[in-house]
Design an enzyme around this catalytic site. Sequence first.
Site: not given
Length: 260
Positions: A26, A45, A107, A159, A175, A178-179, A208, A210
Amino acid sequence: MPEHAAQPSIRFDGQVVIVTGAGRGLGAAYARLLAARGGTIVVHDAGVARDGSGFDPSVADAVVSEITAIGGTAAACHENLEDAAACGRVVEFAIARFGRLDALVHNAGLVVFASLEETDPAVWDRMVAIGVDAPFHLARAAVPHMRRQGYGRIVLTTSGRAMRVEDCVPGLIAYSTAKMAQVGLMVGLAAELHDTDIRVNAVSPVAATRVLRRNAPELRPELVAPGVAFLASSACGISAGNRSSDHDREASLPAAILAH
């Protein structure tokens, strides 16, 4: 003439945008589109593995090379966002290299599957560092520059996994926490910045990558990128989902996204 044909094209000429986690998936799709629309992109990154380990600067460097090869402007930044000071260095890198910061697209993220019993302090602290602390420290470093400019856009990432039991799966306690924290950060920032031209929003992307390894044409990251481009642009006057002006009441979000 279709109604959306009259909408101006979304452009980022003269603007500097940080995209974190932009070496793959993304984030890379966001960086490519924003650069294609004229933006100067800080491609951040750290090049870590799926579990957050390691360091590979070539991940960000490859996206920068791709952007510059077609005439765009970009620079790579490799800071590990688990460190609060590193978040500040990402912002300072953008300012030192390009002289301003117009948008921050956060992101970067980490998914570690662990049950409640398996979520020991080390796992919890790492997930909180990336999912809660990093967006806070990035925003805290970016907002003063945006205030001085009188303009800025911040796009966070949440998310759907965290919002509904039926969409979650076992092992995502840290997770999900955190989101959802990024939703709270979005609301708090939007309230504090309501009298400025700094807009704060969040996206809940499905693509889609990793992490979500599924081969389906409707899940291409490139299909999410236009929505993020809108939220990161001057065309967006919405903050935390609230319209901020009469102009926005007349604007069409889909038309603005689809204008070329």
